[in-house]
Design a protein around this motif. Structure first.
Motif, PDB file in Angstrom:
ATOM      1  N   ALA A   1     -31.277  -3.190   8.847  1.00  0.00           N
ATOM      2  CA  ALA A   1     -30.650  -1.733   9.048  1.00  0.00           C
ATOM      3  C   ALA A   1     -30.885  -0.833  10.223  1.00  0.00           C
ATOM      4  O   ALA A   1     -32.123  -1.136  10.888  1.00  0.00           O
ATOM      5  CB  ALA A   1     -31.429  -0.868   7.666  1.00  0.00           C
ATOM      6  N   THR A   2     -29.913  -0.269  10.684  1.00  0.00           N
ATOM      7  CA  THR A   2     -30.082   0.775  11.777  1.00  0.00           C
ATOM      8  C   THR A   2     -29.817   2.149  11.265  1.00  0.00           C
ATOM      9  O   THR A   2     -28.550   2.164  10.731  1.00  0.00           O
ATOM     10  CB  THR A   2     -29.243   0.274  12.761  1.00  0.00           C
ATOM     11  N   MET A   3     -30.772   3.068  11.665  1.00  0.00           N
ATOM     12  CA  MET A   3     -30.184   4.496  11.458  1.00  0.00           C
ATOM     13  C   MET A   3     -29.747   4.967  12.955  1.00  0.00           C
ATOM     14  O   MET A   3     -30.676   4.765  13.945  1.00  0.00           O
ATOM     15  CB  MET A   3     -31.212   5.281  10.866  1.00  0.00           C
ATOM     16  N   VAL A   4     -28.692   5.878  13.077  1.00  0.00           N
ATOM     17  CA  VAL A   4     -28.479   6.396  14.322  1.00  0.00           C
ATOM     18  C   VAL A   4     -28.516   7.944  14.098  1.00  0.00           C
ATOM     19  O   VAL A   4     -27.689   8.341  13.020  1.00  0.00           O
ATOM     20  CB  VAL A   4     -27.071   6.011  14.689  1.00  0.00           C
ATOM     21  N   TYR A   5     -29.078   8.629  14.960  1.00  0.00           N
ATOM     22  CA  TYR A   5     -29.352   9.998  14.573  1.00  0.00           C
ATOM     23  C   TYR A   5     -29.318  10.927  15.949  1.00  0.00           C
ATOM     24  O   TYR A   5     -29.417  10.213  17.126  1.00  0.00           O
ATOM     25  CB  TYR A   5     -30.506  10.338  13.769  1.00  0.00           C
ATOM     26  N   ARG A   6     -29.334  12.215  15.741  1.00  0.00           N
ATOM     27  CA  ARG A   6     -29.431  12.977  16.980  1.00  0.00           C
ATOM     28  C   ARG A   6     -30.301  14.150  16.554  1.00  0.00           C
ATOM     29  O   ARG A   6     -30.341  14.781  15.442  1.00  0.00           O
ATOM     30  CB  ARG A   6     -28.034  13.542  17.698  1.00  0.00           C
ATOM     31  N   GLY A   7     -30.880  14.813  17.939  1.00  0.00           N
ATOM     32  CA  GLY A   7     -31.589  16.001  17.659  1.00  0.00           C
ATOM     33  C   GLY A   7     -30.893  17.295  17.154  1.00  0.00           C
ATOM     34  O   GLY A   7     -29.857  17.694  17.899  1.00  0.00           O
ATOM     35  N   ALA A   8     -31.414  17.955  16.325  1.00  0.00           N
ATOM     36  CA  ALA A   8     -30.666  19.494  15.723  1.00  0.00           C
ATOM     37  C   ALA A   8     -31.495  20.280  16.167  1.00  0.00           C
ATOM     38  O   ALA A   8     -31.096  21.420  16.459  1.00  0.00           O
ATOM     39  CB  ALA A   8     -30.504  19.138  14.372  1.00  0.00           C
ATOM     40  N   VAL A   9     -33.019  20.245  16.351  1.00  0.00           N
ATOM     41  CA  VAL A   9     -33.522  21.264  16.692  1.00  0.00           C
ATOM     42  C   VAL A   9     -34.682  20.590  17.633  1.00  0.00           C
ATOM     43  O   VAL A   9     -35.128  19.535  17.324  1.00  0.00           O
ATOM     44  CB  VAL A   9     -34.455  21.849  15.668  1.00  0.00           C
ATOM     45  N   MET A  10     -35.139  20.902  19.055  1.00  0.00           N
ATOM     46  CA  MET A  10     -35.766  20.229  19.935  1.00  0.00           C
ATOM     47  C   MET A  10     -37.055  20.991  20.172  1.00  0.00           C
ATOM     48  O   MET A  10     -37.114  22.230  20.444  1.00  0.00           O
ATOM     49  CB  MET A  10     -34.993  20.031  21.147  1.00  0.00           C
ATOM     50  N   SER A  11     -38.295  20.280  20.339  1.00  0.00           N
ATOM     51  CA  SER A  11     -39.294  20.734  20.831  1.00  0.00           C
ATOM     52  C   SER A  11     -39.677  20.153  22.187  1.00  0.00           C
ATOM     53  O   SER A  11     -40.287  18.935  22.431  1.00  0.00           O
ATOM     54  CB  SER A  11     -40.389  20.624  19.947  1.00  0.00           C
ATOM     55  N   GLY A  12     -39.335  20.846  23.332  1.00  0.00           N
ATOM     56  CA  GLY A  12     -39.254  20.056  24.399  1.00  0.00           C
ATOM     57  C   GLY A  12     -38.102  19.107  24.409  1.00  0.00           C
ATOM     58  O   GLY A  12     -36.955  18.908  24.337  1.00  0.00           O
ATOM     59  N   SER A  13     -38.460  17.666  24.647  1.00  0.00           N
ATOM     60  CA  SER A  13     -37.850  16.413  24.689  1.00  0.00           C
ATOM     61  C   SER A  13     -37.893  15.892  23.433  1.00  0.00           C
ATOM     62  O   SER A  13     -37.234  14.851  23.150  1.00  0.00           O
ATOM     63  CB  SER A  13     -37.909  15.541  25.701  1.00  0.00           C
ATOM     64  N   VAL A  14     -38.575  16.398  22.131  1.00  0.00           N
ATOM     65  CA  VAL A  14     -38.947  15.628  20.884  1.00  0.00           C
ATOM     66  C   VAL A  14     -38.010  16.609  19.969  1.00  0.00           C
ATOM     67  O   VAL A  14     -38.182  17.627  19.922  1.00  0.00           O
ATOM     68  CB  VAL A  14     -40.334  15.654  20.773  1.00  0.00           C
ATOM     69  N   ALA A  15     -37.230  15.629  19.250  1.00  0.00           N
ATOM     70  CA  ALA A  15     -36.502  16.225  18.239  1.00  0.00           C
ATOM     71  C   ALA A  15     -37.294  16.636  16.827  1.00  0.00           C
ATOM     72  O   ALA A  15     -38.015  15.643  16.554  1.00  0.00           O
ATOM     73  CB  ALA A  15     -35.364  15.379  17.939  1.00  0.00           C
ATOM     74  N   VAL A  16     -37.314  17.673  16.438  1.00  0.00           N
ATOM     75  CA  VAL A  16     -38.158  18.095  15.210  1.00  0.00           C
ATOM     76  C   VAL A  16     -37.364  18.417  13.916  1.00  0.00           C
ATOM     77  O   VAL A  16     -37.715  18.744  12.975  1.00  0.00           O
ATOM     78  CB  VAL A  16     -39.145  19.299  15.463  1.00  0.00           C
ATOM     79  N   ALA A  17     -35.933  18.465  14.108  1.00  0.00           N
ATOM     80  CA  ALA A  17     -34.931  18.474  13.100  1.00  0.00           C
ATOM     81  C   ALA A  17     -33.842  17.261  13.459  1.00  0.00           C
ATOM     82  O   ALA A  17     -33.631  17.250  14.782  1.00  0.00           O
ATOM     83  CB  ALA A  17     -34.417  19.752  12.930  1.00  0.00           C
ATOM     84  N   PHE A  18     -33.414  16.621  12.728  1.00  0.00           N
ATOM     85  CA  PHE A  18     -32.432  15.531  12.857  1.00  0.00           C
ATOM     86  C   PHE A  18     -31.401  15.348  12.208  1.00  0.00           C
ATOM     87  O   PHE A  18     -31.270  15.633  10.889  1.00  0.00           O
ATOM     88  CB  PHE A  18     -33.199  14.157  13.023  1.00  0.00           C
ATOM     89  N   GLU A  19     -30.125  14.862  12.704  1.00  0.00           N
ATOM     90  CA  GLU A  19     -29.038  14.878  11.825  1.00  0.00           C
ATOM     91  C   GLU A  19     -28.558  13.289  12.040  1.00  0.00           C
ATOM     92  O   GLU A  19     -28.232  12.915  13.339  1.00  0.00           O
ATOM     93  CB  GLU A  19     -27.825  15.661  12.622  1.00  0.00           C
ATOM     94  N   ARG A  20     -28.281  12.745  11.183  1.00  0.00           N
ATOM     95  CA  ARG A  20     -27.811  11.389  11.024  1.00  0.00           C
ATOM     96  C   ARG A  20     -26.280  11.364  11.461  1.00  0.00           C
ATOM     97  O   ARG A  20     -25.430  12.384  10.841  1.00  0.00           O
ATOM     98  CB  ARG A  20     -28.117  10.482   9.864  1.00  0.00           C
ATOM     99  N   VAL A  21     -25.842  10.300  12.247  1.00  0.00           N
ATOM    100  CA  VAL A  21     -24.568  10.162  12.500  1.00  0.00           C
ATOM    101  C   VAL A  21     -24.214   8.749  12.473  1.00  0.00           C
ATOM    102  O   VAL A  21     -24.962   7.875  12.537  1.00  0.00           O
ATOM    103  CB  VAL A  21     -24.288  10.989  13.978  1.00  0.00           C
TER     104      VAL A  21
END
Length: 376
Positions: free
Chosen positions: A203-223
């Motif tokens: 399985a592969t999950m692709v996602y992107r950051g919805a809220v960032m803390s610096g360069s680290v995503a702390v909220a994420f959206e799957r796409v």
């Protein structure tokens, strides 16, 4: 009953894994330098063991893990995050009855190395940014030709990364801290997390950051990005990978995905899968069943997003969108059947909070400093 040892407990993805393995009928143990952690607070964890941090001594860390495996009759060791690069070295220290869900250390470190990963992917004909070692003539030529990214060969959470957009001079090379210079690819950043068995993508999950803390995503959206999934599938097949493996991509204006780095470990993408299915896919190398996706398209780490919302209020920019996101997005750790990890998070996260305060750094920068691999 199968006994599983998770080698980190402080991060939300460890909690997801612990819950998943327990629901699959396993006895779950956690080994952790902090001692009491987010995952360890879960009713699904049988015991938590405090071990020395690997940055204080790799030999002592591995010996402590190996002793837990022997004493507790562990059947499978599952690394969780940046400690994977250390845990891979357990391969020759475990009894024959114990498995390890990652690749041998030389293969893990080859992909953790940001320069060697690019070379490996390029040799397969996969799309990666043009790169060169800092201090080389090739790197100087890259910097003169347009925007570049400079980052340490061994780092995590964006630590030490800089973007030079105006053809400014490169920093001096440091033999003790090698770095790579990459051509800057303009576009949207995406991340992946893959469960692989014997060169086969389960399985592969692709996602992107919805809220960032610096360069680290702390909220994420799957796409859904088929081109990224195809890139990952080919890389996994060519390397014969078994374990978690993750990538960061930039999709350019033409829709071409460029892999900018590899994380040979699990990432926040695990939150989008049903935990019990993750466990089955890890426990059974021939697993053919689906790894079900949770219904939530966007997830957040509540306390980290709360901090970012407070920061937006103080900056006077982006507060209302941040507040709306905070109020409407599902937290990755909350489960009414297992509430204590979420309710005790301030206490279990205190070592990270204290370091963040005293060092003036973001959570993501300090959360794995004591377990990361920063040398060749």
């Amino acid at each position: 009953m199968t006994t599983v040892l998770l080698t980190l407990g402080r991060l939300p993805k460890a909690l997801d894994l612990a819950r998943g393995f327990a629901k699959a009928g396993c006895r779950v143990l956690v080994a952790e330098p902090y001692g009491w952690t987010l995952a360890g607070a879960s009713r699904h964890v049988a015991r938590e063991f405090k071990v020395p941090p690997p940055v204080k001594g790799k030999v002592a860390y591995l010996a402590a893990l190996a002793e837990i495996v022997r004493r507790e009759g562990v059947d499978l060791v599952v690394p969780v995050s940046e400690e994977t690069m250390h845990v891979a070295h357990l391969a020759g220290l475990l009894p024959e009855s114990a498995g390890l869900f990652t690749m041998p250390p030389e293969q893990v470190l080859a992909l953790h190395d940001k320069a060697r990963f690019v070379e490996t992917a390029a040799a397969m004909g996969l799309t990666v940014p043009v790169s060169a070692p800092l201090g080389s003539a090739e790197a100087e030529a890259l910097a003169r030709s347009g925007p570049v990214v400079v980052k340490p060969v061994f780092s995590c959470s964006g630590n030490g990364l800089s973007i030079l957009r105006g053809r400014e001079p490169l920093p001096p090379a440091d033999a003790g801290a090698p770095a790579v210079v990459q051509r800057f690819v303009e576009g949207g950043e995406h991340s992946t997390c893959t469960i692989a068995q014997g060169g086969r993508v389960v399985a592969t999950m692709v996602y992107r950051g919805a809220v960032m803390s610096g360069s680290v995503a702390v909220a994420f959206e799957r796409v859904d990005v088929p081109a990224i999934s195809a890139w990952v599938e080919r890389f996994v097949a060519e390397t014969g990978w078994s374990g978690f493996i993750s990538f960061d991509f930039i999709i350019d204006a033409g829709g071409v995905p460029y892999a900018i780095e590899c994380n040979p470990r699990a990432t926040s993408g695990v939150h989008f899968w049903e935990g019990e299915d993750i466990a089955r896919a890890v426990l059974e190398p021939g697993w053919q069943g689906p790894v079900r996706v949770r219904r939530h398209r966007t997830l957040q780490q509540f306390y980290a997003c709360l901090t970012e919302t407070q920061g937006a209020m103080l900056r006077g920019k982006g507060f209302w969108p941040s507040l709306k996101s905070l109020a409407t997005t599902r937290d990755v750790s909350w489960d009414w059947r297992d509430p204590w990890p979420f309710l005790s998070m301030i206490g279990t996260s205190w070592p990270i909070i204290w370091q963040s305060i005293t060092k003036g750094a973001r959570f993501g920068e300090v959360a794995t400093q004591d377990v990361g691999w920063y040398e060749g």
